[in-house]
Design an enzyme around this catalytic site. Structure first.
Site, PDB file in Angstrom:
ATOM      1  N   GLU A 151     -34.127 -10.316 -21.419  1.00 61.69           N
ATOM      2  CA  GLU A 151     -35.315 -10.445 -21.674  1.00 61.69           C
ATOM      3  C   GLU A 151     -35.762 -10.247 -22.890  1.00 61.69           C
ATOM      4  OE1 GLU A 151     -38.766 -13.421 -22.370  1.00 61.69           O
ATOM      5  OE2 GLU A 151     -38.097 -10.900 -22.249  1.00 61.69           O
ATOM      6  N   GLU A 152     -35.907  -9.028 -23.467  1.00 65.41           N
ATOM      7  CA  GLU A 152     -37.647  -9.619 -24.225  1.00 65.41           C
ATOM      8  C   GLU A 152     -36.809  -8.573 -25.669  1.00 65.41           C
ATOM      9  OE1 GLU A 152     -40.275  -8.913 -23.849  1.00 65.41           O
ATOM     10  OE2 GLU A 152     -41.088  -8.426 -22.122  1.00 65.41           O
ATOM     11  N   ASP A 185     -42.016 -16.841 -15.782  1.00 64.95           N
ATOM     12  CA  ASP A 185     -42.214 -15.671 -16.916  1.00 64.95           C
ATOM     13  C   ASP A 185     -43.893 -15.609 -17.227  1.00 64.95           C
ATOM     14  OD1 ASP A 185     -42.811 -13.413 -18.462  1.00 64.95           O
ATOM     15  OD2 ASP A 185     -40.455 -13.886 -19.560  1.00 64.95           O
ATOM     16  N   HIS A 191     -48.102  -6.568 -23.058  1.00 60.57           N
ATOM     17  CA  HIS A 191     -47.273  -5.941 -23.713  1.00 60.57           C
ATOM     18  C   HIS A 191     -48.203  -5.007 -24.462  1.00 60.57           C
ATOM     19  CE1 HIS A 191     -43.889  -8.486 -25.726  1.00 60.57           C
ATOM     20  NE2 HIS A 191     -43.408  -8.822 -24.535  1.00 60.57           N
ATOM     21  N   HIS A 208     -36.826 -11.620 -15.882  1.00 57.52           N
ATOM     22  CA  HIS A 208     -36.179 -10.755 -15.828  1.00 57.52           C
ATOM     23  C   HIS A 208     -37.018  -9.522 -15.968  1.00 57.52           C
ATOM     24  CE1 HIS A 208     -39.343  -9.371 -18.981  1.00 57.52           C
ATOM     25  NE2 HIS A 208     -39.556 -10.770 -19.155  1.00 57.52           N
ATOM     26  N   ASP A 263     -44.835  -8.063 -16.714  1.00 58.07           N
ATOM     27  CA  ASP A 263     -44.373  -8.775 -17.654  1.00 58.07           C
ATOM     28  C   ASP A 263     -42.631  -8.386 -17.846  1.00 58.07           C
ATOM     29  OD1 ASP A 263     -42.975 -10.194 -19.375  1.00 58.07           O
ATOM     30  OD2 ASP A 263     -43.742  -9.583 -21.498  1.00 58.07           O
TER      31      ASP A 263
END
Length: 350
Positions: free
Chosen positions: A222-223, A243, A323, A71, A188
C-alpha cells in the site's frame, strides 16, 4: 461468546505487529505472523503473487462479496550507496520527510538475513565540528546510517555482507500508556491490521454468520500505491479499506473517534456507502468524524484506479503525526472496531 470489542487486547496485538520489521518489499515475517493467526482460527487463506494475504469467511449470500483490507507494509528505506566513510546512504520507501527519521535507531537486513543495528544521523551531526549542523538541509545527501560495527570504509562494510538494496527498518519505539494512548511508528496501518485480526477472531469464536461472503486482504504494497489493486473477485460489490485517519490543521479527525473519509487525492469515496457508514455509526452510538485528506490514497482508491466496478469506502482510527512519530488512543481503536463490526453485519448499499 467472546467479549467484543476488547480494545486492550487489540492494543496488545498491535504492539506485536509494529515490533515486526516490514518495510514495503520485505514483509514476509509479518505476513507469516498474520497468516499463522488466521490458520489457528481455522480460516481459509492464500497468498497472492505480490505476497499479500487473503482470508475468506463464507456468508449467507455467496453471490455478492465484500472485501475489507488493511495494509501491513510500512515506511522504511533501502541502502542506496555505501559511502567512502563506511556509512550508508538511504533511499526512502514510502512518502515521508527526511527530518522525521533523524536520530532514529534502525536495523539493516542483508540479503542473507543477517541483522545489523545503526542510527540515522546527519553527516554534519556534531555541533562542535560543523558550523551548519543545525541549518543544513535534511535530505538524502546529508543524512546517513552510522552502523554499529567497526567500519571506516566501503570494503569493511561489504565484508559484513551489507550491499546496495538491503532493507533498512526503523525502531518503532512502541509504548502503550496506562491512560489509553499508544504511540509508535507504523500505526499506519498496523493498528488497522490488529483491528481486523481481532474482528475475525470474534467472528470465528462466536460462530457468527455474515450476511455476505467477505474477503479480508492483508495488503503488503500500500505504501507504494498498489497493494489493493488486484485479487478482487468478480462477485465483489463493496470494498472497504481500513486505514489511518490523518490529523492536522483543518482536519476534523481526532484520536478518539473513527474517521470516515469522504474524499482523498483520488477523489470522493462512494457517496451511498459513506452515508451508510454514518447511519450505522449514529444508530449504534459510535463516535465518528467525517474528513477529507488532500495528500492521501488508499488501497480502495487503488482498486478503483485499476478499473474494478465496486463500491469503495475508507474508515480508520485517527492517527496523530502520520508518517512520523504516530499516536492514537484506545477509544479510537474501539470506535473503529465497533463501526467495522456493524458494517460487516449490515445489508449492502442499494
Amino acid at each position: 461468546m467472546t467479549t467484543y470489542p476488547n480494545s486492550q487486547k487489540t492494543l496488545e496485538i498491535i504492539k506485536q505487529l509494529v515490533s515486526i520489521p516490514s518495510p514495503t518489499g520485505n514483509t514476509e515475517r509479518v505476513i507469516t505472523f498474520v497468516e499463522d493467526f488466521f490458520r489457528s482460527l481455522g480460516i481459509d487463506t492464500y497468498r497472492n503473487r505480490k505476497g499479500g494475504l487473503i482470508a475468506t469467511i463464507k456468508g449467507i449470500d455467496d453471490t455478492k462479496h465484500r472485501m475489507v483490507t488493511a495494509h501491513v507494509d510500512t515506511l522504511g528505506a533501502m541502502v542506496k550507496e555505501i559511502k567512502d566513510n563506511g556509512r550508508l546512504c538511504l533511499d526512502l520507501i514510502g512518502g515521508f520527510a527526511w527530518n522525521s527519521i533523524e536520530g532514529e535507531y534502525c536495523q539493516i537486513e542483508t540479503s542473507t538475513g543477517k541483522i545489523y543495528s545503526g542510527t540515522i544521523l546527519m553527516h554534519q551531526q556534531s555541533v562542535h565540528v560543523y558550523k551548519d549542523a543545525k541549518t543544513a538541509e535534511r535530505n538524502q545527501q546529508n543524512m546517513e546510517v552510522r552502523i554499529d560495527e567497526r567500519v571506516t570504509n566501503k570494503a569493511e562494510v561489504r565484508a559484513l555482507g551489507i550491499e546496495v538494496g538491503d532493507f533498512v527498518s526503523f525502531d518503532p519505539r512502541v509504548q502503550i500508556l496506562s491512560n489509553g494512548y499508544i504511540k509508535s511508528r507504523h500505526l499506519d496501518d498496523k493498528a488497522s491490521v490488529g483491528i481486523l485480526m481481532k474482528l475475525m477472531e470474534h467472528i470465528v469464536q462466536s460462530e457468527l454468520t455474515l450476511p455476505y461472503t467477505t474477503h479480508f486482504l492483508i495488503s503488503n504494497n500500500e505504501e507504494i500505491g498498489y497493494g489493493g489493486n488486484s485479487n478482487i473477485t468478480p462477485e465483489t460489490v463493496e470494498y472497504l479499506a481500513v486505514d489511518m485517519g490523518a490529523m492536522g490543521d483543518g482536519q476534523q479527525t481526532d484520536e478518539h473517534t473513527v474517521s470516515i473519509c469522504v474524499k482523498d487525492a483520488s477523489g470522493p469515496y462512494h457517496y451511498k456507502l459513506r452515508k451508510h457508514l454514518v447511519a450505522l455509526a449514529e444508530k449504534h452510538h459510535i463516535g465518528y468524524k467525517l474528513d477529507i485528506y488532500p495528500y492521501y490514497g488508499s488501497d480502495a482508491s487503488a482498486a478503483i484506479g485499476s478499473g474494478y466496478d465496486i463500491v469503495h469506502g475508507l474508515i480508520g482510527p485517527g492517527i496523530d503525526s502520520s508518517h512520523a512519530f504516530e499516536r492514537t488512543h484506545i477509544s479510537s481503536i474501539e470506535n473503529t472496531e465497533k463501526l467495522l463490526y456493524q458494517y460487516i453485519l449490515s445489508e449492502m448499499v442499494k
